[in-house]
Enzyme design. Structure first.
Site, short mmCIF file in Angstrom:
data_model
loop_
_atom_site.label_atom_id
_atom_site.label_comp_id
_atom_site.label_asym_id
_atom_site.label_seq_id
_atom_site.Cartn_x
_atom_site.Cartn_y
_atom_site.Cartn_z
N THR A 56 5.14 -3.80 4.01
CA THR A 56 6.26 -4.37 5.01
C THR A 56 7.25 -3.37 5.43
O THR A 56 7.90 -2.99 4.77
CB THR A 56 6.74 -5.57 4.42
OG1 THR A 56 5.91 -6.37 3.80
CG2 THR A 56 7.67 -6.45 5.37
N ASP A 96 48.92 16.54 -17.55
CA ASP A 96 48.30 15.37 -18.29
C ASP A 96 49.09 15.20 -19.43
O ASP A 96 48.48 15.58 -20.84
CB ASP A 96 46.87 16.00 -18.52
CG ASP A 96 45.89 15.18 -19.14
OD1 ASP A 96 46.31 13.89 -19.22
OD2 ASP A 96 44.87 15.46 -19.67
N ASP A 147 0.80 -1.37 -0.08
CA ASP A 147 0.02 -0.15 0.04
C ASP A 147 0.85 1.30 0.06
O ASP A 147 0.36 2.30 0.02
CB ASP A 147 -1.12 -0.03 1.14
CG ASP A 147 -0.31 -0.07 2.61
OD1 ASP A 147 0.84 0.25 2.50
OD2 ASP A 147 -1.08 -0.10 3.46
#
Ligand code: SPV
Ligand code: MG
Length: 434
Positions: free
Chosen positions: A124, A206, A93
């Site tokens: 639950t 880099d 629900d």
């Protein structure tokens, strides 16, 4: 109407007592058909499941009380409902009030067509998505599952959102960051191991100066505390003879894809100033590298994505498209088109023209400079994967500088405290399993 049949919708990735309760309630009313949501349907609202459809189907088929498992392609299961016309739809629900309530309304309407009923059984308690997420985290992943996940995502989502990581902690943030929006949960689908942020975090430029072994050491920390798929920035891929080893190593570690760029000579970062003109690799050489990588891989799921630097190097969209055709022909599993043009119009043109020729080859974008567009727009252009390539590292640097300066200014850390994460929170950040 199929007499006495009940219909139950499940995801079935983590089976919990709540699921079993719904099945047991349904089976009290007769046989139970389970509509099992497909990966695609789940991805519309939630994180994709760990287990694929077949694995989930095998589990659900073997639950006592389940008569039949059928694929369900949307959250309501409209096609299945109309086909089976069950007497009951049984659901916890919680969907009366949560974001599934429009789905419930639609289900009630459809069921009323043949006098069927929607039964909401008490939800639950204690089972919610965070409990399931904890269970998933404890379950972790395997290199095989992780590797396959990128292709599964490409098949199930129109747009994949990837965030840069460069350490275990940035990996944890990307693993768990999520916000609930009207159309469901928003989260990062996977991670980008960036050469820029990896080298920067090591205090290096880099320029392919950090070797694979060293990069993998840091990536191992990410692998150990996350489950999401990883795309590896393979720079130029190095020499063809070396690239085949890179492919094998990445695959062995459960990395889903490598992106290699068609630059030649000393590689500089693509967003670097205009003073450094990069030369592009001859098309045949780059194609040979893609082919060698494809031959070397052991799994069918690993992806080699070819990155076009044409626009970065000042060439035209036509030139980029010509290269893209050759790379696809050579076996590339995807194309990344890069640009630092703020307007994004070159990228848009490329995407639209490429998509007309190749309906299914994934397009990857890195919108660092043309960041005014939203993901939906990139999707409309035909893009599939969006990489936020450096934002975790760029976010951390100014934060650290602020704190360092505050301590110098005040000659104590009191003022810096509000700029920092509370000690209690940092102690609880990393789960500790006993
Ligand atoms: C990286 O993140 O290292 C990349 C993307 O290669 S970019 O920095 O935009 O070139
Ligand atoms: Mg890079």
């Amino acid at each position: 109407m199929t007499d006495g049949f009940s219909y139950v919708t499940l995801i079935g990735d983590v089976i919990h007592p709540g699921n079993l309760n719904v099945i047991s309630e349904a089976s009290k009313r007769g046989e139970v058909i389970v509509g099992l949501l497909t990966d695609k349907a789940i991805a519309e609202r939630e994180r994709p499941p760990f287990l694929d459809f077949q694995q989930r189907e095998t589990i659900i088929k073997n639950i006592v009380g389940v008569s039949k498992v059928v694929p369900q392609h949307d959250w309501c299961g409209e096609d299945n409902l109309r086909k089976f016309k069950p007497k009951y739809v049984i659901h916890g629900d919680d969907w009366i009030h949560n974001n599934l309530s429009p789905v419930r309304e639609k289900t009630i309407k459809i069921m009323s067509e043949w006098g069927g009923e929607v039964i909401d059984i008490p939800y639950t308690q204690g089972i919610n998505s965070s409990v399931i997420m904890t269970a998933r985290r404890e379950f972790g992943t395997t290199p095989e599952l992780r590797l396959k996940m990128l292709r599964r995502l490409i098949d199930s989502k129109p747009l994949i959102r990837i965030m840069e990581v460069h350490s275990g902690i940035s990996g944890l943030i990307v693993e768990h960051a999520e916000i609930e929006k009207e159309d469901g949960l928003h989260y990062f689908d996977g991670m980008w191991s960036s050469s820029l942020t990896d080298s920067t975090s090591k205090g290096k430029p880099d320029i392919e100066a950090v070797d694979l072994t060293t990069r993998l050491q840091d990536l191992t920390n990410v692998l150990e505390c996350t489950t999401k798929p990883i795309i590896y920035d393979g720079d130029t891929g190095g020499k063809l003879e070396h690239f085949v080893f890179t492919v094998r190593t990445l695959e062995r570690n459960g990395i889903s894809a490598v992106i290699i760029e068609d630059k030649m000579g000393l590689k500089r970062n693509s967003l670097y100033g205009t003073s450094v003109q990069q030369t592009l690799a001859p098309v045949e050489d780059f194609c040979a590298k893609i082919q060698a990588g494809k031959r070397a891989q052991l799994t069918k799921d690993f992806m080699i994505i070819a990155r076009l630097e044409s626009l970065i190097a000042g060439h035209s969209v036509d030139e980029a498209l010509e290269r893209a055709r050759a790379y696809v022909e050579a076996g590339a599993d995807g194309i990344m088109i890069h640009s630092k043009e703020k307007s994004g119009m070159d990228i848009k043109e490329f995407c639209q023209r490429f998509r007309k020729e190749f309906e299914r080859i994934p397009i990857v974008l890195v919108p660092t400079t043309y960041n005014q567009f939203r993901e939906k727009e990139f999707q409309e252009w035909g893009a599939n994967i969006i990489i936020y390539a450096n934002h975790m590292l760029r976010a951390s640097y100014p934060a650290m500088v602020k704190v360092a300066n505050s301590i110098l200014e005040n000659e104590r850390s009191l003022e810096a405290d509000e700029l920092c994460m509370p000690i209690k929170e940092i102690l609880n950040l990393i789960p500790y399993y006993e």
